[in-house]
Scaffold this active site. Sequence first.
Site: not given
Lengths: 348, 354
Positions: A44, A75, A98-101, A144
């Site tokens: 993205e 994703e 973001f790794a959070d995603f 985030h």
Amino acid sequence: MTVVEEPAAKASPPPPRRLTMAKAMVEGIAAEMERDPSVFYMGEDVGAYGGIFSSTTGLLERFGPERVRDTPISETAFMGLATGAAVEGMRPIVELMFADFFGVCMDQIYNHMAKIHFESGGNVKVPVVLTSAVGGGYSDGAQHSQCLWGTFAHLPGMKVVIPSTPADAKGLMISAIRDDNPVIYLFHKGAMGLAWMAKTRRALGDVPSESYETPIGKAAVARPGRDVTVVTVSLSVHYALDVADELASEGIDVEVLDLRSLVPLDRDAIVESVSRTGRLVVVDEDYRSFGMSAEVMATVAERDPSLLTVAPVRVAVPDVPIPYARALEQAVLPTPERIRAAVRQVMG
Amino acid sequence: MAAISQSDHSQSDHSQSDYSEAGRPETGGPLDASVRVDLYRMMVLIRTYEERIRQEYHADKTPGFDIGAGKIPGEMHLAAGQEPVAAGVCPHLRPSDALTATHRPHHLAIAHGVDLAKMTAEIFGRQGGLGHGRGGHMHLFDPAVHFSCSGIVAEGLPPALGQAFAFRHRGTDSVAVAVTGEGGANQGAFHESLNLASLWRLPVVFVIEDNEWGISVSRRASTSVEDNSLRAAANAMPGVRIEDNDVEAVYRAARTAVERARAGHGPSLIEVHTLRLWGHFEGDPQTYRPDLATVEERDPIPSYRRLLVEAGVLDEAGVERIAEEAATKVERAVEFALASPEPDPSTATAYAFE
């Protein structure tokens, strides 16, 4: 690091330049895209924007939209697309902003990307590089700001690399792209040298011009020392070095071990350092329990607990989500203050 | 013979003229006799295989039923009744085309030409299996024919996009077929994949096997639309629904969709109203299923056999010969599997990394 390619027809390589980690990372990607037409980058806002955290700046202009592809906010679809393309011999680099995603695509990561090689009995290779931004410190809140590298490292089938220096950002990227396994490449937003975020002076560093591989699975002694071993990774390496510099004036000689990779973990380097210092502090910006800090301590305990002359201490995010308010966030992150206190504690 | 409903949908800007036309089901005269016999032959091979696996699976799970015991341990999802999907789609594929299947993968693997002996050895958990016993029946990978499957509902679709992407990048006209069940059409992975495949005009054919049951939950109880092929319209691609588990209608629809993908016109969706002849998994009591009494009479194989015999395409000798051929192939595969050694426990950690 291992220099694997040197510019032809030159007596000596050009001198290193001072680059930010972001620029060094992009340089590694560009070098491999230049060398190998099967490498492409997608995610993205990686095209015209150049990556929200400057992970792809200039790549679209240089390689065009076929090889530097903006994706829909899907994703699961594009993570799986990376796996399928890799199975067919391409070398995708896929960015999770973001790794959070990871929650919206983890099935594609841990059940597919990471397991296909195993389930196929080694008959199918999945050479994907998954890049993702990690870390907090700028009040981006609980969704985030996470590091989460312990989660990826816990699940089998993925290598996990985390550069802390510009030189390693380039070398680990080149190694990751050339590796035949899925490699999770996590870059800390606060270590990228972004103009719009507080940064440490260590986000800028010497980077050789030529292509080179930084070996995956090899820790680096970021600073040698005699008294205490601080084992850490990513932005916390910068803080640990700052603390070591300060404490040197008090006569405390801190060794900082930058793991650089969590999978494979350089257990020998951990044990070797602790066998010299006898004291261990583990600094981890990920959650405290069931993670990297415990793994490092278990490594020492399993090899030889008598190496430790004093109980080890860990500095990690207590097991709560990352708070928003600045004072609260700083209270849970592994700040230089907390690292300094931990070192003093093991020094008695 | 088959009722075919077609979703006719408006087009979005980026996918111009060709998709509504390409989505129209083919009509025309009967298929060549040799094609029809091949369709029958493949269905019989698949059924023979599934019946044999069923027999081997249950042979040593008694007394009672211990799912982890026996020559074939673990869950077992058999595809009896869904043969028309595999037999109809796969004749249009080459070994260089990819196919991603589901937790119920045997029929598709067989029809796409996966090595039957190695596949069977994998199902028996043997060292000679496709994955040296690491995968099992839901995780069959045969790179020689670009075949894979996933035990996670609808999550086999995204990797098919990547295979299609790589084929196009390499300048080939290979395609990827991505199969899911009707339950998978309610997954995010399904919707994301349709959008991305259409957006990037990837050479993908999406196939939904609507066997009406997501384990015990019916399509009507789980799905907002009457017909999942309608969901193609939301992503600017042709969508066709085939009723009656009709192998010839599947064959025609797949030909159109595969040709469209090969020609670079992008993805299509085919939904086949098929039949789960047996339980979701072996051992499923199916007490939730009100249609059990009529399941046997909807078996697609006897009806197709009758049709071909009545049409003079097959005679009783031909039927017999096809059955024997299938039995021989399956017997050989099972023999290979049983002769293959169990994996060495000391190698349990192999293959996690290259």
